[in-house]
Design a protein around this motif. Structure first.
Motif, mmCIF file in Angstrom:
data_model
loop_
_atom_site.group_PDB
_atom_site.id
_atom_site.type_symbol
_atom_site.label_atom_id
_atom_site.label_comp_id
_atom_site.label_asym_id
_atom_site.label_seq_id
_atom_site.Cartn_x
_atom_site.Cartn_y
_atom_site.Cartn_z
ATOM 1 N N SER A 398 0.841 -1.193 0.000
ATOM 2 C CA SER A 398 0.000 0.000 0.000
ATOM 3 C C SER A 398 0.873 1.238 0.000
ATOM 4 N N ILE A 399 0.476 2.233 -0.750
ATOM 5 C CA ILE A 399 1.300 3.433 -0.849
ATOM 6 C C ILE A 399 1.281 4.226 0.447
ATOM 7 N N THR A 400 0.333 3.920 1.317
ATOM 8 C CA THR A 400 0.284 4.644 2.586
ATOM 9 C C THR A 400 1.092 3.946 3.668
ATOM 10 N N TYR A 507 6.545 6.385 0.066
ATOM 11 C CA TYR A 507 5.484 7.378 0.137
ATOM 12 C C TYR A 507 5.661 8.216 1.401
ATOM 13 N N LYS A 651 -0.004 10.427 -11.204
ATOM 14 C CA LYS A 651 0.450 9.089 -10.825
ATOM 15 C C LYS A 651 1.811 9.146 -10.148
ATOM 16 N N LEU A 654 1.801 10.071 -6.470
ATOM 17 C CA LEU A 654 1.394 9.023 -5.518
ATOM 18 C C LEU A 654 2.589 8.339 -4.881
ATOM 19 N N SER A 656 5.383 10.120 -4.384
ATOM 20 C CA SER A 656 6.172 11.282 -3.919
ATOM 21 C C SER A 656 7.225 11.716 -4.933
ATOM 22 N N TYR A 676 -0.653 15.673 -2.597
ATOM 23 C CA TYR A 676 -1.754 15.078 -1.836
ATOM 24 C C TYR A 676 -3.090 15.598 -2.355
ATOM 25 N N ASP A 757 -5.578 12.601 -13.997
ATOM 26 C CA ASP A 757 -5.614 11.920 -12.715
ATOM 27 C C ASP A 757 -4.572 10.815 -12.719
ATOM 28 N N GLU A 758 -4.598 9.997 -11.675
ATOM 29 C CA GLU A 758 -3.558 8.974 -11.557
ATOM 30 C C GLU A 758 -3.633 7.926 -12.667
#
Length: 796
Positions: A398-400, A507, A651, A654, A656, A676, A757-758
């Motif tokens: 997960s990117i988070t 990220y 993209k 996402l 960074s 963000y 968008d991404e």
């Protein structure tokens, strides 16, 4: 009644002109040689035969149907000796154009067999691969006959075919018997020899077989064979010539003697002998050009042969004859890697996949190798982002979820260092025959004798998570590219990779970048608030974004795209031209080794070294032209990269990565809105941020940055487009198609007012192909930049 000339004007010349217009941008010295050689051979081999048949009234021409004769043969017939090969050659070129390799090989449908062998060799388990696949036995690809498993991988792509050739020998004998019977050399009453009872009616068919079968048999013995696409061209070519012949016979342009034929017809007006004649002549032409294409491909695959044949037709034919009589062995894993590389290109770049068909086979082959290497190395640089599940499968985290820089950064830099080392060693191995390892221990891609302890294999072992498919791309690159393209563009690409490594390797959470407290972090009681506050105060987001000015952006675009653009120029000169070495000093000019065109690019070190002044172009006009072309090509490469950045801006954010220069952002909040977009930053959060922001940011908009990037790209495109027309002629269409296909992305972004968008933007394959085709035949790369901009505005 149609005259013979009208048959040409109405039915033969128009399709030649149409096919020539379609394939014209790709007609180079290789295609011209086919026309010259086959036209000459058809005239030399057919003229005596045709005179003999006409002298015996095998067929005849009404006096009103022809212009005149040379001996027994009408002038229009001599024209047909040339027109038929041209028609079939053009048809064959178009039908078979999509093939990367002009010959069929019974190789495995996937790369597992090939990559496993490379893996076993690198560990020394030679006995595990001491075998020959049955498919290779069936197709005659047995190797060079030496002992041990090494010979099993060296396949002969042009194996001798004595059994198939013997069929044509029998056909020749059959023709001889028919001819002897037709000329009463066989006594039908005493049966002094075998007889068929046809008498004079066997005349035409017997002489057809006796005339053409030995030639087909010889080419078949040399290894000539038809692929499926060749067979399609044969069917269409033969069918069309049958129609032409039928129309001519029905209209009285010429007539076939009923006394010298069997009296059978394929359909009304087309004798069987005529059908067989046009089938066999078309088969001979296609077999010949297929064999010539095969030989041209071997020039590229063998490091001991010149990749580009001489422009002098006599020298050209002499070279191909030598290769045909003594064809080199080819590592079948290299052939398999080429197929895999083409699949990689098809999946990895839709724009490039469309544009590649606008290149000839020789350029396409080199581009596939370069693209496969670029794709693999790019993925390897980003590979540390791949996480491994407990069952051994890979999955994207997960990117988070932050991943420790302590483990990622060393792995990424180690990978880049290994790629650079491998690149240097591959070029050293290719150019220095007197290196540390003797010939029998060189790199397996250079000769066909791999060793588990070779330098290059040991370097590849340093790359983490390297798959055997990735390894094959390195092998393929080192086999084909070092003698065609200088090392410098690929070293510059590595510099671009290094810029990517200066971005955060993970990220960056929003609260870490701004110092704000997110809802999730506020509820996490186990977090050490003091330590987190200290990290917030010491963290400076801008230090992790290396693209700070427009010059930084252009430098990065030059490294990752301008470098490949220059590599394409070198590739085009290497495989499409055979000129003398270009040096800065006229008195030091010498002819480069024909097998290593890269030795002729003596200006390359200074041109690619940013620390030196560029070489002077006034000393040599040809040198100056090439320098100018490379500079313009790099400008175009930068333009294409800016288009890519504009498409992927969301993209990239996402993970960074912000390739838009920091100097373009009016405030820190504008930068945060790009990084963000899902967080609607409130004034309260901004007030707690460690960055300077006077006001709360507006809802994020990419348009100010994407449109500025595209405007800059358009200017670069217009400034460099003219240089495309200075490249070798058969490379221009592909370059124009590539540029047009990529700039369709720019049109799509503008059509959305610069907002992306991404997921980026989607350009239909139909639209890409349409634009590429227009650029191929109409050109106008400079003009299309402004027209694309107008189109994007009116299409909304």
């Amino acid at each position: 009644m149609l005259t013979y000339l009208q048959v040409h004007l109405y039915m033969v010349i128009p399709p030649i002109l149409m096919l020539g217009a379609i394939y014209g941008p790709l007609i180079g010295r290789r295609e011209l040689l086919k026309v010259l050689w086959l036209g000459l051979m058809a005239t030399i081999w057919t003229t005596p035969w045709d005179n003999f048949i006409l002298s015996h009234s095998g067929w005849s021409y009404p006096p009103s149907s022809i212009i005149g004769k040379i001996f027994y043969i009408p002038i229009e017939e001599h024209m047909f000796f040339i027109l038929q090969p041209i028609l079939i050659i053009l048809l064959h070129c178009i039908v078979t154009h999509g093939r990367l390799l002009p010959f069929d090989l019974a190789l495995p449908s996937d790369t597992s067999d090939v990559t496993d062998e490379w893996a076993l060799e690198s560990t020394g388990l030679e006995g595990a691969v001491n075998r020959i696949p049955s498919v290779l036995k069936q197709t005659g690809l047995e190797g060079d006959g030496t002992k041990g498993h090494l010979s099993l991988r060296n396949v002969q792509t042009l194996p001798r075919r004595p059994l198939a050739a013997s069929i044509w020998l029998l056909s020749t004998l059959l023709g001889l018997l028919l001819v002897l019977e037709a000329h009463d050399h066989i006594d039908l009453h005493t049966m002094a020899g075998p007889a068929f009872g046809f008498g004079l009616r066997a005349f035409y068919q017997g002489w057809i077989l006796l005339w053409i079968s030995p030639v087909i048999g010889f080419l078949t013995y040399l290894g000539g064979r038809l692929t499926k696409q060749d067979q399609v061209a044969l069917v269409f070519g033969t069918g069309y010539l049958w129609i032409v012949d039928t129309v001519a016979l029905r209209s009285g342009s010429w007539s076939i003697s009923t006394e010298t034929t069997f009296g059978l017809e394929i359909w009304r007006g087309l004798p069987v002998e005529e059908g067989i004649f046009f089938f066999l002549t078309s088969y001979l032409i296609i077999l010949s050009i297929s064999l010539i294409s095969h030989l041209h491909t071997l020039l590229l695959l063998s490091r001991d042969l010149p990749p580009c044949p001489p422009s002098n037709p006599i020298h050209h034919i002499t070279l191909l004859a030598g290769v045909a009589l003594s064809p080199p062995l080819v590592d079948r894993r290299i052939l398999q890697a080429l197929i895999k590389g083409e699949q990689t290109l098809r999946k990895g770049s839709k724009s490039f996949d469309v544009a590649k068909l606008a290149f000839g086979r020789e350029m396409r082959l080199g581009l596939v190798v370069i693209y496969a290497w670029c794709r693999v190395t790019d993925n390897l640089i980003d590979e540390p982002y791949i996480a491994h599940s407990s069952d051994g499968r890979t999955q994207s985290p997960s990117i988070t979820t932050p991943i420790s820089d302590d483990s990622l950064n060393p792995a990424r830099f180690m990978t880049l260092a290994a790629i650079r080392k491998h690149l240097i060693e591959a070029y050293k191995s290719d150019s220095d025959p007197e290196e540390e390892f003797p010939e029998s221990q060189k790199y397996p891609a250079q000769i066909y004798r791999p060793t588990p302890d070779s330098k290059l294999d040991r370097i590849l072992d340093e790359i983490p998570h390297l798959t055997q498919s990735d390894r094959s791309a390195f092998h393929l690159f080192s086999k084909l590219v070092p003698r065609l393209v200088p090392i410098y563009p690929f070293q510059e690409l590595c510099d671009g990779y290094e810029t990517d490594l200066r971005f955060p390797s993970q990220y960056i959470p929003f609260d870490h970048a701004t110092g704000a407290t997110s809802p999730s972090s506020a509820s996490a009681e186990t977090v050490d608030q003091g330590e987190r506050q200290q990290k917030r105060e010491s963290f400076d987001l801008t230090e992790h974004l290396p693209i700070r000015t427009t010059n930084d952006l252009l430098k990065y675009a030059d490294d990752v795209a301008g470098s490949i653009a220059s590599a394409i120029c070198y590739l085009a000169w290497s495989v499409l031209t055979s000129s003398a070495t270009l040096t800065q000093n006229r008195h030091r000019q010498s002819r480069a080794s024909t097998t290593r065109p890269v030795d002729g690019y003596t200006f390359a070190p200074a041109l690619h070294d940013k620390g030196r002044s560029n070489p002077q172009s006034k000393a040599d006009t040809a040198l100056g032209s090439r320098l100018s072309i490379i500079r313009s090509a790099r400008e175009m490469g930068r333009a294409l990269q800016l288009v890519n950045i504009s498409r992927d801006i969301a993209k990239d954010a996402l993970i960074s990565r912000v390739y838009v220069p920091l100097s373009w952002f009016p405030s820190a909040s504008s930068l945060l809105s790009i990084l963000y977009p899902a967080r609607r930053t409130t004034s309260a959060i901004v007030a707690n941020a460690t960055v300077n922001a006077a006001h709360a940011p507006a809802p994020p908009s990419y348009a100010p940055y994407t449109l500025r990037l595209l405007d800059l790209a358009d200017n670069m495109r217009c400034a460099s487009a003219d240089a495309i027309e200075q490249l070798p002629r058969t490379a221009r269409a592909g370059i124009r198609a590539m540029v047009a296909s990529y700039f369709e992305i720019a049109v799509a972004v503008r059509r959305q007012d610069g907002e992306v968008d991404e997921r980026g933007v989607r350009v239909s394959k139909k639209r890409r192909i349409s634009k590429a085709m227009t650029s191929i035949w109409l050109g106008g790369t400079r003009a299309s930049a402004s027209s694309d901009r107008r189109y994007s505005r009116t299409a909304k």
